[in-house]
Motif scaffolding. Structure first.
Motif, PDB file in Angstrom:
ATOM      1  N   GLY A 114       0.808  -1.215   0.000  1.00 48.70           N
ATOM      2  CA  GLY A 114       0.000   0.000   0.000  1.00 48.70           C
ATOM      3  C   GLY A 114       0.838   1.260   0.000  1.00 48.70           C
ATOM      4  O   GLY A 114       0.347   2.335  -0.344  1.00 48.70           O
ATOM      5  N   THR A 115       2.105   1.141   0.339  1.00 48.49           N
ATOM      6  CA  THR A 115       3.031   2.282   0.368  1.00 48.49           C
ATOM      7  C   THR A 115       3.742   2.485  -0.964  1.00 48.49           C
ATOM      8  O   THR A 115       4.682   3.280  -1.040  1.00 48.49           O
ATOM      9  CB  THR A 115       4.092   2.038   1.453  1.00 48.49           C
ATOM     10  OG1 THR A 115       4.714   0.772   1.206  1.00 48.49           O
ATOM     11  CG2 THR A 115       3.471   2.028   2.842  1.00 48.49           C
ATOM     12  N   LYS A 116       3.309   1.801  -1.999  1.00 47.71           N
ATOM     13  CA  LYS A 116       4.026   1.822  -3.281  1.00 47.71           C
ATOM     14  C   LYS A 116       4.120   3.234  -3.853  1.00 47.71           C
ATOM     15  O   LYS A 116       3.315   4.120  -3.556  1.00 47.71           O
ATOM     16  CB  LYS A 116       3.365   0.890  -4.290  1.00 47.71           C
ATOM     17  CG  LYS A 116       2.217   1.475  -5.124  1.00 47.71           C
ATOM     18  CD  LYS A 116       0.955   1.699  -4.342  1.00 47.71           C
ATOM     19  CE  LYS A 116      -0.201   2.228  -5.166  1.00 47.71           C
ATOM     20  NZ  LYS A 116      -1.381   2.440  -4.332  1.00 47.71           N
ATOM     21  N   HIS A 117       5.110   3.413  -4.722  1.00 45.48           N
ATOM     22  CA  HIS A 117       5.302   4.668  -5.443  1.00 45.48           C
ATOM     23  C   HIS A 117       4.264   4.767  -6.561  1.00 45.48           C
ATOM     24  O   HIS A 117       3.793   3.744  -7.090  1.00 45.48           O
ATOM     25  CB  HIS A 117       6.719   4.703  -6.033  1.00 45.48           C
ATOM     26  CG  HIS A 117       7.122   6.015  -6.597  1.00 45.48           C
ATOM     27  ND1 HIS A 117       7.141   6.276  -7.958  1.00 45.48           N
ATOM     28  CD2 HIS A 117       7.526   7.162  -5.996  1.00 45.48           C
ATOM     29  CE1 HIS A 117       7.546   7.510  -8.169  1.00 45.48           C
ATOM     30  NE2 HIS A 117       7.792   8.074  -7.009  1.00 45.48           N
ATOM     31  N   TYR A 118       3.920   5.992  -6.954  1.00 42.35           N
ATOM     32  CA  TYR A 118       2.893   6.169  -7.991  1.00 42.35           C
ATOM     33  C   TYR A 118       3.325   5.657  -9.359  1.00 42.35           C
ATOM     34  O   TYR A 118       2.522   5.568 -10.285  1.00 42.35           O
ATOM     35  CB  TYR A 118       2.485   7.641  -8.096  1.00 42.35           C
ATOM     36  CG  TYR A 118       3.600   8.595  -8.462  1.00 42.35           C
ATOM     37  CD1 TYR A 118       4.066   8.710  -9.763  1.00 42.35           C
ATOM     38  CD2 TYR A 118       4.184   9.406  -7.485  1.00 42.35           C
ATOM     39  CE1 TYR A 118       5.081   9.586 -10.090  1.00 42.35           C
ATOM     40  CE2 TYR A 118       5.207  10.283  -7.806  1.00 42.35           C
ATOM     41  CZ  TYR A 118       5.649  10.367  -9.107  1.00 42.35           C
ATOM     42  OH  TYR A 118       6.671  11.229  -9.438  1.00 42.35           O
ATOM     43  N   SER A 119       4.612   5.318  -9.504  1.00 41.05           N
ATOM     44  CA  SER A 119       5.077   4.801 -10.789  1.00 41.05           C
ATOM     45  C   SER A 119       4.450   3.448 -11.127  1.00 41.05           C
ATOM     46  O   SER A 119       4.367   3.091 -12.310  1.00 41.05           O
ATOM     47  CB  SER A 119       6.605   4.674 -10.794  1.00 41.05           C
ATOM     48  OG  SER A 119       7.061   3.923  -9.690  1.00 41.05           O
ATOM     49  N   PHE A 120       3.988   2.708 -10.131  1.00 42.44           N
ATOM     50  CA  PHE A 120       3.438   1.379 -10.416  1.00 42.44           C
ATOM     51  C   PHE A 120       2.040   1.428 -11.026  1.00 42.44           C
ATOM     52  O   PHE A 120       1.787   0.715 -12.005  1.00 42.44           O
ATOM     53  CB  PHE A 120       3.515   0.501  -9.169  1.00 42.44           C
ATOM     54  CG  PHE A 120       4.934   0.152  -8.812  1.00 42.44           C
ATOM     55  CD1 PHE A 120       5.658  -0.754  -9.576  1.00 42.44           C
ATOM     56  CD2 PHE A 120       5.564   0.773  -7.752  1.00 42.44           C
ATOM     57  CE1 PHE A 120       6.981  -1.049  -9.280  1.00 42.44           C
ATOM     58  CE2 PHE A 120       6.889   0.489  -7.446  1.00 42.44           C
ATOM     59  CZ  PHE A 120       7.596  -0.426  -8.209  1.00 42.44           C
ATOM     60  N   PRO A 121       1.110   2.245 -10.517  1.00 40.99           N
ATOM     61  CA  PRO A 121      -0.132   2.392 -11.281  1.00 40.99           C
ATOM     62  C   PRO A 121       0.101   2.990 -12.664  1.00 40.99           C
ATOM     63  O   PRO A 121      -0.612   2.670 -13.617  1.00 40.99           O
ATOM     64  CB  PRO A 121      -1.001   3.307 -10.400  1.00 40.99           C
ATOM     65  CG  PRO A 121      -0.113   3.855  -9.351  1.00 40.99           C
ATOM     66  CD  PRO A 121       1.014   2.896  -9.200  1.00 40.99           C
ATOM     67  N   LYS A 122       1.115   3.848 -12.789  1.00 37.19           N
ATOM     68  CA  LYS A 122       1.471   4.353 -14.121  1.00 37.19           C
ATOM     69  C   LYS A 122       1.885   3.199 -15.025  1.00 37.19           C
ATOM     70  O   LYS A 122       1.484   3.121 -16.192  1.00 37.19           O
ATOM     71  CB  LYS A 122       2.627   5.357 -14.023  1.00 37.19           C
ATOM     72  CG  LYS A 122       2.236   6.764 -13.652  1.00 37.19           C
ATOM     73  CD  LYS A 122       3.428   7.703 -13.792  1.00 37.19           C
ATOM     74  CE  LYS A 122       3.050   9.142 -13.514  1.00 37.19           C
ATOM     75  NZ  LYS A 122       4.193  10.072 -13.714  1.00 37.19           N
ATOM     76  N   ALA A 123       2.727   2.303 -14.487  1.00 40.64           N
ATOM     77  CA  ALA A 123       3.185   1.158 -15.271  1.00 40.64           C
ATOM     78  C   ALA A 123       2.005   0.299 -15.704  1.00 40.64           C
ATOM     79  O   ALA A 123       1.927  -0.153 -16.860  1.00 40.64           O
ATOM     80  CB  ALA A 123       4.179   0.324 -14.459  1.00 40.64           C
ATOM     81  N   ALA A 124       1.065   0.061 -14.784  1.00 41.94           N
ATOM     82  CA  ALA A 124      -0.104  -0.757 -15.109  1.00 41.94           C
ATOM     83  C   ALA A 124      -0.912  -0.132 -16.236  1.00 41.94           C
ATOM     84  O   ALA A 124      -1.413  -0.834 -17.128  1.00 41.94           O
ATOM     85  CB  ALA A 124      -0.972  -0.927 -13.864  1.00 41.94           C
TER      86      ALA A 124
END
Length: 756
Positions: A323-333
C-alpha cells in the motif's frame, strides 16, 4: 477555573519562554562538524565553504573543453574573430546574455535550500562535488547516450556505472579479466525511478508471456519446427507435484505462465544452438528466431490480441505492491495495458511494511482482497490467476519502511513448489545506496578493503537482513539522484540476469549498427538521454566509492543524525507541554525498560542527552541506537494537542493542527526562503492504501478517533545531511527542537478558535 483558551495561553507563554532561552544558547553554536574530514571535501557545504575548490574545478572543465576544440585539426580557421567581437550586434547579444543570466541567478535564489541543516523536507540535499563537476564537464560535450556514435565516451561510462551499481546491490558482475559462465548482472541509467519501475514491470510482463510466444513459434514457423522437439525446460507437473524436464511444446498455458526466470531467459540460446547444430550460422539463427517471434509476441500483437489468442484458459494476470508503493506502479499498469485493477495493493503492518501473513486465522474470502500477500497468492494458485511480480519497496518515500524482502523471496520459493512462479522486483530507488554500509572495496575487486568509518548508526538487524537478500531479487530500481547525492536526472535499473534486458529491446535503424558497438539506448523506455548523467555518477563513484568507506560513510552519519532526531522527538514533549509528538516508528522491544515511559527515559539519558563520542563509548547505547529509529532516514511524526491537560480526541482537530504546522514551515511560490527557519513536508495516510489496521493502530497511538475513511495528516522529515548531530559546542538538533517547539506552540495558539 481557567477556560481552555486561558490554559492554552499559559502553556504557550511558559513553553515560549523556555524555548527562547534555548534559542539564545543555540544561536551561539560554532557549527564545525566532527568526524571524517573526507566527507567535508565531498560537498560544497552549507555555507559554500568549498566554493573556491568548485570554481577551480569548473574552470578546469571549461579550459579542457577549449583545449580539446583547439587541438582538433588546429589548422582549421577560427570563426568568431576579434573584429566580430567588437561589432555592435555581438556586443548587444552579449549584453542580453548577461542581463538574462543575472536575472536567472537572482530568481534561482528563491529555490529550496536543500543544502541547509534546516532543510527537513523532501528527498533532496547537496550534490557531491565530484558529481557536479562530472555533470558539468560531461554537459559541455552534450553526449546523447541513446547510441554509441553520439556518446563514444559516456556510453562506456554508463556501462561501468551499471556494473558499479550492480556490485553495490550485491549482484554478480565478474572482474574484467575473469568472465565465466555464471549469470551476469547488468544495469543502466534512466531519468529516474519512475521510468526504471515502469521498465521493470514491462520486462516482467514480457517475461511472463515469452514462453507462450516461443511455443507458438516452434509449432508454426517452418524454420523452427525441425528443432521444436529438442527444446526442453523444467516445468511443474500437477500430476506428480514435482518439477521435471519436459518438452516446451507439450506444456499447457498454466505451465508456460509459471516457469522459472533463468530457464525462460535461456530459451533463446537453447533454440539458436539447436539451429546451429542443424548447420545454421549464429547470426542467421538469431535472425530466424527474432522474425519468428515477431508473429506471436505481446510486443507485436498487443496485450488485447495476445490475451484473446493465448490466455483464454486462465484469468488475467496480476501483480502485487504494498500500500506504500510509489505512484510509478499504477502508471506502469496503465502504460503497459495491464490495468490498475490488476495491480493489487497489499495492506501494511504497523511499521508501514507489506503484510505477508494474516493477522489471525479467518475464513477465506473470495477475490483478491490485499489483506496479506500469502492469502492472495493462495487465491491466485487455486484460481489459475498468473502473477507477474511481487514488488518489495526498500525504503518507502513516505515512511522510510523496508519491506520484508527476505520473507517475500521465501514465499516465492514456497509457492514455486506448488507450481506458482513470479518475479520479485525491489524498488530501492530511495534505499539502494544504503547497501554501501555492507560493501567493502573487495566487493569491487579492489585491494586492501577499508572497513574504517566514523561514528555511524549501522543498519538494524531487520533491515540488514533485507539488504542481504537483495541479490536474489530479479530486478532492482536505485536512484543515484536520491541517496547517491547525484544531480538530476540519474535513476537506474539493474537486472540480476543480464538477459532480462533483451525482453524490452527495440532497435531504430539509425541508432544501432551492430554488435561491434556497445550500446545502451536499445534497452528500455528512453531514447535520447544526457551522457552527462552517467559522467556524474561515474566520477562520484570513482572518488567516493559505493562502499563502507565512501557512500557508507555519508549515509551512516545521516542514519546517525536521523536516529538522534528520532530520539529527540520521542523525548522533547514534557508533561506540562500542551502537545505530544508521536513518531510513526515504534520503540523497539530491545530498548531497556518494561514500559514505554521507561524506554523513553533510557533513550533520554543514554542517547538523546549524550554526544556522539559518549554514545560510541557506551556499548548499550550503541546497541540501542542500531535498532532505534526508522528503517532508513525518513521520519514521520504527528502532533496532537492538550486542553487543560486533556488530550484532544478528534482526528479532524489533530489534522488541522498538523496541516497548519506544515503550512508554516513550507515554502510557497515566490516566497523569501529567509522567512522559513525550517522546512518540512507532509503526507496523508489513508485506509484504502494502508489498510484499516495500520490506520487504527496509529490513531490509537495519537489518542484520536475519527471516521474509518478519514486520512491522517502527518509530517515528513528527511535527514540526508551527515553533519546535524555534532558541532564544536553541541548538536544542531538543539536548534531544530527550538524551531519545532516555537512553530507548534504558535500553531496551537492560532487555531484555538477553529477547534471543534
Amino acid at each position: 477555573m481557567r477556560t481552555p483558551r486561558e490554559t492554552f495561553s499559559k502553556a504557550f507563554e511558559k513553553a515560549t519562554r523556555r524555548i527562547q532561552k534555548s534559542f539564545k544558547k543555540a544561536d551561539t553554536l560554532n557549527l564545525k562538524t566532527t568526524g571524517s574530514r573526507s566527507v567535508e571535501a565531498w560537498f560544497l557545504g552549507p555555507r559554500a565553504e568549498n566554493a573556491d575548490l568548485l570554481k577551480r574545478l569548473i574552470l578546469e572543465a571549461i579550459d579542457s573543453q577549449a583545449e580539446w576544440r583547439n587541438s582538433y585539426f588546429p589548422e582549421d580557421p577560427c570563426h568568431i574573430t576579434e573584429e566580430i567581437k567588437r561589432s555592435p550586434d555581438y556586443q548587444e547579444a552579449i549584453a542580453l546574455i548577461e542581463e538574462g543570466y543575472h536575472d536567472l541567478l537572482e530568481r534561482l535564489k528563491r529555490s529550496v535550500p536543500f543544502f541547509s541543516l534546516r532543510y527537513q523536507g523532501h528527498m533532496g540535499w547537496d550534490s557531491t562535488i565530484p558529481s557536479v563537476i562530472g555533470y558539468f564537464a560531461g554537459m559541455l560535450y552534450n553526449a546523447n547516450n541513446v547510441a554509441f556514435e553520439a556518446s563514444t565516451v559516456t556510453t562506456e561510462l554508463e556501462i561501468q556505472v551499471g556494473d558499479d551499481l550492480c556490485r553495490m546491490l550485491g549482484y554478480y558482475v565478474p572482474p574484467d579479466d575473469n568472465e565465466n559462465d555464471e549469470l551476469r548482472a547488468w544495469g543502466h541509467i534512466t531519468c529516474g525511478g519512475t521510468v526504471a519501475n515502469i521498465e521493470a514491470i514491462w520486462s516482467t510482463r514480457n517475461l511472463k508471456f515469452y514462453p507462450i510466444s516461443i511455443k507458438q513459434a516452434l509449432l508454426h514457423d517452418q524454420n523452427l519446427v525441425k528443432v521444436a522437439a529438442q527444446i526442453k525446460i523444467n516445468a511443474y507437473s500437477s500430476d506428480s507435484g514435482t518439477w521435471t524436464e519436459q518438452q516446451l511444446i507439450n506444456l499447457d498455458t498454466w505451465q508456460l505462465l509459471n516457469l522459472k526466470v533463468d530457464d525462460i531467459l535461456a530459451l533463446s540460446t537453447q533454440i539458436t544452438e539447436q539451429l546451429e547444430n542443424q548447420g545454421v550460422n549464429e547470426s542467421e539463427a538469431s535472425t530466424i528466431l527474432s522474425i519468428a517471434l515477431s508473429k506471436y509476441s505481446v510486443q507485436d500483437l498487443g496485450i488485447q490480441e495476445f490475451s484473446k489468442r493465448y490466455l483464454q484458459e486462465v484469468e488475467s494476470p496480476v501483480f502485487f505492491v504494498p500500500g506504500t508503493k510509489h505512484y510509478s506502479f499504477p502508471k506502469a499498469a496503465a502504460v503497459l495495458g495491464i490495468g490498475a485493477s490488476h495491480m493489487i495493493d497489499v495492506e501494511v503492518d504497523e511499521h508501514g511494511r507489506m503484510r505477508l501473513e494474516p493477522l489471525e486465522p479467518q475464513p477465506r474470502q473470495d477475490g483478491l482482497k490485499g489483506y496479506n500477500l500469502r492469502e492472495d497468492l493462495e487465491y491466485c494458485l487455486d484460481n489459475h490467476i498468473p502473477v507477474y511480480t511481487v514488488v518489495a519497496v526498500i525504503g518507502t518515500t513516505e515512511e522510510s519502511a523496508v519491506d520484508p524482502l527476505k520473507q517475500i523471496l521465501e514465499l516465492r520459493e514456497e509457492f514455486s513448489q506448488k507450481g506458482l512462479q513470479f518475479t520479485v522486483h525491489a524498488d530501492a530507488a530511495w534505499g539502494g545506496y544504503f547497501a554501501t554500509l555492507l560493501r567493502t572495496d573487495a566487493d569491487f575487486y579492489l585491494p586492501s578493503p577499508k572497513d574504517s568509518a566514523p561514528p555511524i548508526s549501522p543498519l538494524s538487524a531487520y533491515v540488514e537482513e533485507q539488504f542481504m537478500a537483495l541479490p536474489q531479487a530479479d530486478s532492482i530500481t536505485v536512484d543515484p539522484h536520491k541517496s547517491g547525492y547525484i544531480p538530476y536526472p540519474a535513476g537506474a535499473l539493474c537486472y540480476r540476469n543480464s538477459a532480462m534486458r533483451n525482453l524490452v529491446t527495440f532497435v531504430a535503424p539509425y541508432v544501432f549498427h551492430g554488435e561491434a558497438e556497445p550500446t545502451i539506448g536499445i534497452y528500455g523506455i528512453e531514447g535520447s538521454k544526457p551522457g552527462a548523467a552517467p559522467a556524474a555518477v561515474y566520477l562520484s563513484h570513482r572518488i567516493i566509492r559505493p562502499t563502507k568507506d565512501g557512500y557508507g560513510r555519508i549515509l551512516g552519519q545521516a542514519l546517525f543524525s536521523g536516529d538522534k532526531l528520532y530520539a529527540r522527538l520521542l523525548c522533547m514533549a514534557k508533561e506540562e507541554d500542551p502537545f505530544i509528538i508521536v513518531p510513526l516508528t515504534l520503540i523497539p522491544d530491545s530498548i531497556p525498560g518494561n514500559t514505554e515511559a521507561e524506554k523513553i527515559e533510557f533513550i533520554r539519558q543514554r542517547v538523546d542527552g549524550k554526544t556522539n563520542e559518549e554514545i560510541e563509548q557506551d556499548e548499550q547505547a550503541m546497541a540501542a541506537l542500531q535498532e532505534l529509529g526508522p528503517d532508513l532516514n525518513i521520519l514521520i511524526y504527528a502532533f496532537n494537542f492538550k486542553i487543560d491537560g486533556k488530550l484532544n480526541t478528534s482526528l479532524k482537530n489533530a489534522n488541522l493542527l498538523n496541516k497548519r504546522y506544515y503550512e508554516n514551515l513550507s515554502i510557497d511560490e515566490g516566497d523569501d526562503i529567509n522567512n522559513y527557519p525550517m522546512i518540512v513536508s507532509t503526507t496523508d495516510f489513508n485506509a484504502e492504501a494502508y489498510g484499516s489496521y495500520f490506520i487504527e493502530h496509529y490513531k490509537q497511538r495519537l489518542g484520536v478517533t475519527g471516521e474509518p475513511d478519514q486520512a491522517i495528516t502527518v509530517i515528513r522529515t528527511v535527514v540526508q545531511d551527515p553533519w546535524k548531530t555534532e558541532t564544536a559546542e553541541g548538536s544542531f538538533i538543539d536548534v531544530l527542537e527550538g524551531l519545532i517547539r516555537e512553530s507548534i506552540l504558535k500553531v496551537i495558539e492560532d487555531i484555538k478558535d477553529e477547534i471543534e
